[in-house]
Scaffold this active site. Sequence first.
Site, PDB file in Angstrom:
ATOM      1  N   ILE A 138       0.839  -1.208   0.000  1.00  0.00           N
ATOM      2  CA  ILE A 138       0.000   0.000   0.000  1.00  0.00           C
ATOM      3  C   ILE A 138       0.873   1.257   0.000  1.00  0.00           C
ATOM      4  O   ILE A 138       0.614   2.212  -0.732  1.00  0.00           O
ATOM      5  CB  ILE A 138      -0.990  -0.039   1.181  1.00  0.00           C
ATOM      6  CG1 ILE A 138      -1.877  -1.278   1.051  1.00  0.00           C
ATOM      7  CG2 ILE A 138      -1.838   1.236   1.209  1.00  0.00           C
ATOM      8  CD1 ILE A 138      -2.746  -1.583   2.239  1.00  0.00           C
ATOM      9  N   ALA A 175       4.224   0.819   7.753  1.00  0.00           N
ATOM     10  CA  ALA A 175       5.101  -0.338   8.001  1.00  0.00           C
ATOM     11  C   ALA A 175       4.569  -1.183   9.147  1.00  0.00           C
ATOM     12  O   ALA A 175       4.678  -0.801  10.308  1.00  0.00           O
ATOM     13  CB  ALA A 175       6.506   0.158   8.328  1.00  0.00           C
ATOM     14  N   SER A 213       0.821  -7.643   8.912  1.00  0.00           N
ATOM     15  CA  SER A 213      -0.626  -7.480   8.733  1.00  0.00           C
ATOM     16  C   SER A 213      -1.371  -8.774   8.416  1.00  0.00           C
ATOM     17  O   SER A 213      -2.411  -8.730   7.762  1.00  0.00           O
ATOM     18  CB  SER A 213      -0.878  -6.458   7.629  1.00  0.00           C
ATOM     19  OG  SER A 213      -0.299  -6.918   6.428  1.00  0.00           O
ATOM     20  N   THR A 237      -7.025  -0.797  10.502  1.00  0.00           N
ATOM     21  CA  THR A 237      -7.617  -1.959   9.829  1.00  0.00           C
ATOM     22  C   THR A 237      -9.032  -2.273  10.299  1.00  0.00           C
ATOM     23  O   THR A 237      -9.386  -1.997  11.459  1.00  0.00           O
ATOM     24  CB  THR A 237      -6.732  -3.191  10.093  1.00  0.00           C
ATOM     25  OG1 THR A 237      -7.429  -4.365   9.684  1.00  0.00           O
ATOM     26  CG2 THR A 237      -6.409  -3.362  11.570  1.00  0.00           C
ATOM     27  N   TYR A 247      -3.317  -9.149  15.587  1.00  0.00           N
ATOM     28  CA  TYR A 247      -3.111  -8.108  14.581  1.00  0.00           C
ATOM     29  C   TYR A 247      -4.071  -6.934  14.847  1.00  0.00           C
ATOM     30  O   TYR A 247      -3.654  -5.777  14.958  1.00  0.00           O
ATOM     31  CB  TYR A 247      -3.326  -8.679  13.171  1.00  0.00           C
ATOM     32  CG  TYR A 247      -3.402  -7.613  12.113  1.00  0.00           C
ATOM     33  CD1 TYR A 247      -2.373  -6.684  11.972  1.00  0.00           C
ATOM     34  CD2 TYR A 247      -4.511  -7.509  11.268  1.00  0.00           C
ATOM     35  CE1 TYR A 247      -2.448  -5.681  11.002  1.00  0.00           C
ATOM     36  CE2 TYR A 247      -4.589  -6.515  10.310  1.00  0.00           C
ATOM     37  CZ  TYR A 247      -3.559  -5.601  10.189  1.00  0.00           C
ATOM     38  OH  TYR A 247      -3.643  -4.614   9.250  1.00  0.00           O
ATOM     39  N   HIS A 273      -3.022 -13.700   0.695  1.00  0.00           N
ATOM     40  CA  HIS A 273      -4.266 -12.983   0.398  1.00  0.00           C
ATOM     41  C   HIS A 273      -5.038 -13.618  -0.754  1.00  0.00           C
ATOM     42  O   HIS A 273      -4.450 -14.148  -1.697  1.00  0.00           O
ATOM     43  CB  HIS A 273      -3.965 -11.514   0.102  1.00  0.00           C
ATOM     44  CG  HIS A 273      -3.479 -10.784   1.313  1.00  0.00           C
ATOM     45  ND1 HIS A 273      -2.171 -10.416   1.485  1.00  0.00           N
ATOM     46  CD2 HIS A 273      -4.126 -10.406   2.433  1.00  0.00           C
ATOM     47  CE1 HIS A 273      -2.046  -9.831   2.655  1.00  0.00           C
ATOM     48  NE2 HIS A 273      -3.210  -9.809   3.259  1.00  0.00           N
ATOM     49  N   ARG A 303      -9.947 -20.635   8.830  1.00  0.00           N
ATOM     50  CA  ARG A 303      -8.654 -20.116   9.257  1.00  0.00           C
ATOM     51  C   ARG A 303      -8.873 -19.364  10.566  1.00  0.00           C
ATOM     52  O   ARG A 303      -9.829 -18.595  10.682  1.00  0.00           O
ATOM     53  CB  ARG A 303      -8.130 -19.172   8.168  1.00  0.00           C
ATOM     54  CG  ARG A 303      -6.735 -18.682   8.344  1.00  0.00           C
ATOM     55  CD  ARG A 303      -6.285 -17.862   7.155  1.00  0.00           C
ATOM     56  NE  ARG A 303      -7.021 -16.599   7.031  1.00  0.00           N
ATOM     57  CZ  ARG A 303      -6.764 -15.674   6.107  1.00  0.00           C
ATOM     58  NH1 ARG A 303      -5.835 -15.888   5.196  1.00  0.00           N
ATOM     59  NH2 ARG A 303      -7.435 -14.560   6.069  1.00  0.00           N
TER      60      ARG A 303
HETATM   61  N1  UDP Z   1      -9.170 -16.967   1.983  1.00  0.00           N
HETATM   62  C1  UDP Z   1      -9.423 -18.228   1.470  1.00  0.00           C
HETATM   63  N2  UDP Z   1      -8.387 -18.888   0.853  1.00  0.00           N
HETATM   64  C2  UDP Z   1      -7.137 -18.361   0.710  1.00  0.00           C
HETATM   65  C3  UDP Z   1      -6.897 -17.061   1.224  1.00  0.00           C
HETATM   66  C4  UDP Z   1      -7.938 -16.390   1.856  1.00  0.00           C
HETATM   67  O1  UDP Z   1     -10.522 -18.763   1.583  1.00  0.00           O
HETATM   68  O2  UDP Z   1      -6.251 -19.021   0.164  1.00  0.00           O
HETATM   69  C5  UDP Z   1     -10.268 -16.235   2.631  1.00  0.00           C
HETATM   70  C6  UDP Z   1      -9.967 -15.821   4.068  1.00  0.00           C
HETATM   71  O3  UDP Z   1     -10.271 -16.851   4.966  1.00  0.00           O
HETATM   72  C7  UDP Z   1     -10.863 -14.580   4.205  1.00  0.00           C
HETATM   73  C8  UDP Z   1     -10.888 -13.978   2.812  1.00  0.00           C
HETATM   74  O4  UDP Z   1     -10.460 -15.020   1.928  1.00  0.00           O
HETATM   75  O5  UDP Z   1     -12.171 -14.984   4.538  1.00  0.00           O
HETATM   76  C9  UDP Z   1      -9.946 -12.810   2.660  1.00  0.00           C
HETATM   77  O6  UDP Z   1      -8.682 -13.190   3.191  1.00  0.00           O
HETATM   78  P1  UDP Z   1      -7.380 -12.341   2.988  1.00  0.00           P
HETATM   79  O7  UDP Z   1      -6.244 -13.109   3.607  1.00  0.00           O
HETATM   80  O8  UDP Z   1      -7.237 -11.966   1.549  1.00  0.00           O
HETATM   81  O9  UDP Z   1      -7.654 -10.996   3.777  1.00  0.00           O
HETATM   82  P2  UDP Z   1      -8.077 -10.713   5.330  1.00  0.00           P
HETATM   83  O10 UDP Z   1      -9.573 -10.598   5.297  1.00  0.00           O
HETATM   84  O11 UDP Z   1      -7.565 -11.813   6.173  1.00  0.00           O
HETATM   85  O12 UDP Z   1      -7.425  -9.423   5.626  1.00  0.00           O
END
Ligand code: UDP
Length: 326
Positions: free
Chosen positions: A11, A72, A75, A115, A139, A187, A281
């Site tokens: 970003i 910085a 995240s 965030t 976080y 991500h 997750r």
């Molecule tokens: N996600 C997923 N599979 C992946 C990566 C992310 O299903 O391989 C899901 C994650 O559980 C969340 C959404 O996608 O519900 C966005 O996750 P990301 O890590 O991009 O951003 P966050 O919301 O954690 O900041």
Amino acid sequence: MILVIGGAGYIGSHLVKELVKTNEVVVLDNLSTGHRWAIDERATFVEGNLGNETDLDHIFSTYDIQAVMHFAANSLVGESVVDPLKYYENNVSATLTLLKTMVKHHVKKFIFSSTAATYGIPTVDIITEDTATHPINPYGRSKLMIEQILADFAHAYELEYVILRYFNAAGAYETAEIGERHDPETHLIPIILQHLLGEREHISVFGSDYDTEDGTCIRDYIHVTDLAHAHLLALQVLLDGKKKTATYNLGNGLGYSVKEVIKTCERVTGKKANVIMANRRAGDPARLVASSDKIYQELGWKAQFSLEQIIQSAWKWHQNSVKVTK
Ligand code: UDP
């Protein structure tokens, strides 16, 4: 001169590309997760740590810094759950050193990257800045701690700040010169696009039993260039003395499920994904969608890019990134 800490990161580097058009910029970055190639060459680059008072003293005494923009941080929600020490050290302790040094050098204007994770599991569908903050992972807690410290510093030391609470940043610079590049990548959008480029065998969907329409998590995806524009406006109100303190959400106001994001990526790229349903997750709330009405009312900012456009720009970047990052 504006100091951008973390200007080599995803970003931060997009913000620098916009900021250098109208300002002198110095970037401080330790390149731990950022990239030298991502820093616009019009900015002055200092390699160093924001938690190192000597590095900071050097910058504040060498350059006439009017404001600091702080990108910085670590995240990753999942990583913060297994390694909270890293998050409290880098995101809280190092930022405290930065704030202390700013006060010492009488630098009073600060833009802070916060965030949606500060909200935890919201009890409302659309999150406003007044929604209660109960983060559910280290976080989110690390970012909220700094928000609270900022309020105390404003009161005691006349620090002026704008806190920007990002929802899910995505997309890439229009020319595809820079874009999202994390190692390892966690991500959703970059993972899907890497898979569609043949760099991963499949995509895992983390949880399909959430209380949402299709059972997968809903997020509010916001183009990184929209984020950069919000920072420019926030900086201007601080520099003009129009605001002393403010907190704003930055999102699109639209929620998309993991399955919908995968479908949109398939549509944009014309490729079919191999999708596997996996366990949840740790630390993921079911739904995070922003109201950005406050920043629209006060600063006139509104997200311009749709999810489709976000993915189009990210796709262009992913195809180009092999050349850029060599
Ligand atoms: N996600 C997923 N599979 C992946 C990566 C992310 O299903 O391989 C899901 C994650 O559980 C969340 C959404 O996608 O519900 C966005 O996750 P990301 O890590 O991009 O951003 P966050 O919301 O954690 O900041």
